[in-house]
Design an enzyme around this catalytic site. Structure first.
Site, PDB file in Angstrom:
ATOM      1  N   GLY A  34       0.778  -1.244   0.000  1.00 16.36           N
ATOM      2  CA  GLY A  34       0.000   0.000   0.000  1.00 16.36           C
ATOM      3  C   GLY A  34       0.803   1.283   0.000  1.00 16.36           C
TER       4      GLY A  34
ATOM      5  CG  ASP B  95      -0.959   1.706   3.539  1.00 15.54           C
ATOM      6  OD1 ASP B  95      -0.694   1.397   4.721  1.00 15.54           O
ATOM      7  OD2 ASP B  95      -1.480   0.894   2.749  1.00 15.54           O
TER       8      ASP B  95
ATOM      9  CG  ASP C  84      -7.720   0.284  10.786  1.00 18.64           C
ATOM     10  OD1 ASP C  84      -8.460   1.226  11.092  1.00 18.64           O
ATOM     11  OD2 ASP C  84      -8.147  -0.866  10.563  1.00 18.64           O
TER      12      ASP C  84
ATOM     13  CE  LYS D  77      -9.421   3.797   8.114  1.00 11.07           C
ATOM     14  NZ  LYS D  77     -10.110   2.506   7.885  1.00 11.07           N
TER      15      LYS D  77
ATOM     16  CG  PHE E 270     -12.151   0.076   3.697  1.00  8.39           C
ATOM     17  CD1 PHE E 270     -11.394  -0.681   4.587  1.00  8.39           C
ATOM     18  CD2 PHE E 270     -11.905  -0.049   2.334  1.00  8.39           C
ATOM     19  CE1 PHE E 270     -10.413  -1.550   4.124  1.00  8.39           C
ATOM     20  CE2 PHE E 270     -10.927  -0.921   1.859  1.00  8.39           C
ATOM     21  CZ  PHE E 270     -10.187  -1.670   2.762  1.00  8.39           C
ATOM     22  CB  VAL E 271      -9.760   5.522   2.446  1.00  7.28           C
ATOM     23  CG1 VAL E 271     -10.674   6.493   3.166  1.00  7.28           C
ATOM     24  CG2 VAL E 271      -8.573   5.136   3.328  1.00  7.28           C
TER      25      VAL E 271
ATOM     26  CG  ASP F 147      -5.741  -3.597  -1.407  1.00 12.24           C
ATOM     27  OD1 ASP F 147      -5.293  -3.142  -0.342  1.00 12.24           O
ATOM     28  OD2 ASP F 147      -6.099  -4.787  -1.550  1.00 12.24           O
TER      29      ASP F 147
ATOM     30  NE  ARG G 116      -2.380  -3.111  -3.945  1.00 10.73           N
ATOM     31  CZ  ARG G 116      -2.375  -3.274  -2.617  1.00 10.73           C
ATOM     32  NH1 ARG G 116      -2.240  -2.242  -1.827  1.00 10.73           N
ATOM     33  NH2 ARG G 116      -2.512  -4.463  -2.087  1.00 10.73           N
TER      34      ARG G 116
END
Ligand code: 5GP
Ligand code: MG
Length: 183
Positions: free
Chosen positions: A44, A99, A102, A130, A151-152, A158, A164
């Site tokens: 990512g 990236d 979370d 986040k 969720f991005v 991805d 991506r």
């Protein structure tokens, strides 16, 4: 599932923030003679790291790590290494390039491993954070954008290996598949 019509973070905002981060990181490593190693977490963060490295005024070295986290009924986010960095890390200044943070478990596992490697210094840079989802304490010295619990996708991130290559960051929405660039 599909990308939101309007990006959460458009490519102009990404470009501007990446330039700011590059300046910020450049300043924090300016006192060291040896270039830092940008240790990018595949897959990512590859897009972010490529732009970040190109925005840096001073030399950097690039290396990569790849990890996988399992979330099962019996396991609580076990992280395994699929690829270790190739550089000799001992005595080096290492900047982890992620990236997104979370729960923080992935970055935590990488930090824990790197702390056994006798580095000169270790810092963490993440494009997205986040914080509301964090399950393990973790501090990133350099954060691009703090985002809500959505969720991005895009700019490296991805959904099932798709999206991506979108140039901006979008929220994943329910609905028929299509590309965010189709209108
Ligand atoms: P962690 O929960 O360990 O902090 O994050 C693990 C990984 O989950 C991230 O590196 C990323 O691959 C994935 N992840 C977490 N949130 C998102 C998100 O909003 N979008 C995408 N595409 N991946 C995410
Ligand atoms: Mg990741």
């Amino acid at each position: 599932m599909r990308p939101s019509d309007t990006p959460l973070i458009d490519s102009g905002a990404l470009r501007r923030r990446v330039a700011e981060l590059a300046a910020e990181i450049g300043a924090s490593y300016a006192r060291y003679e040896e270039p830092p190693i940008l240790l990018t977490v595949l897959k990512g963060a590859a897009f972010f790291a490529a732009d970040l490295a190109r925005a840096m005024a001073r030399p950097v070295e690039m290396d990569f790590v790849r990890v996988q986290s399992y979330e099962g009924a019996s396991s609580t986010g076990t992280v395994t290494f699929l690829h270790y960095p190739e550089s000799a890390l001992r005595g080096r200044h290492v900047l982890i390039v992620e990236d997104i943070l979370d729960t923080g478990r992935t970055a935590r596992a990488i930090v824990d491993w790197l702390q056994t490697q006798e580095l000169a210094s270790l810092r963490l840079c993440t494009l997205l954070d986040k914080p509301s989802r964090r399950l393990t304490p973790l501090h990133a010295e350099h954060v691009g954008f703090t985002i809500p619990n959505q969720f991005v996708i895009g700019y490296g991130l991805d959904y099932d290996e798709r999206y991506r290559n979108l140039p901006a960051i979008h929220v994943l929405e329910s609905g028929p598949d299509r590309d965010a660039r189709d209108t």
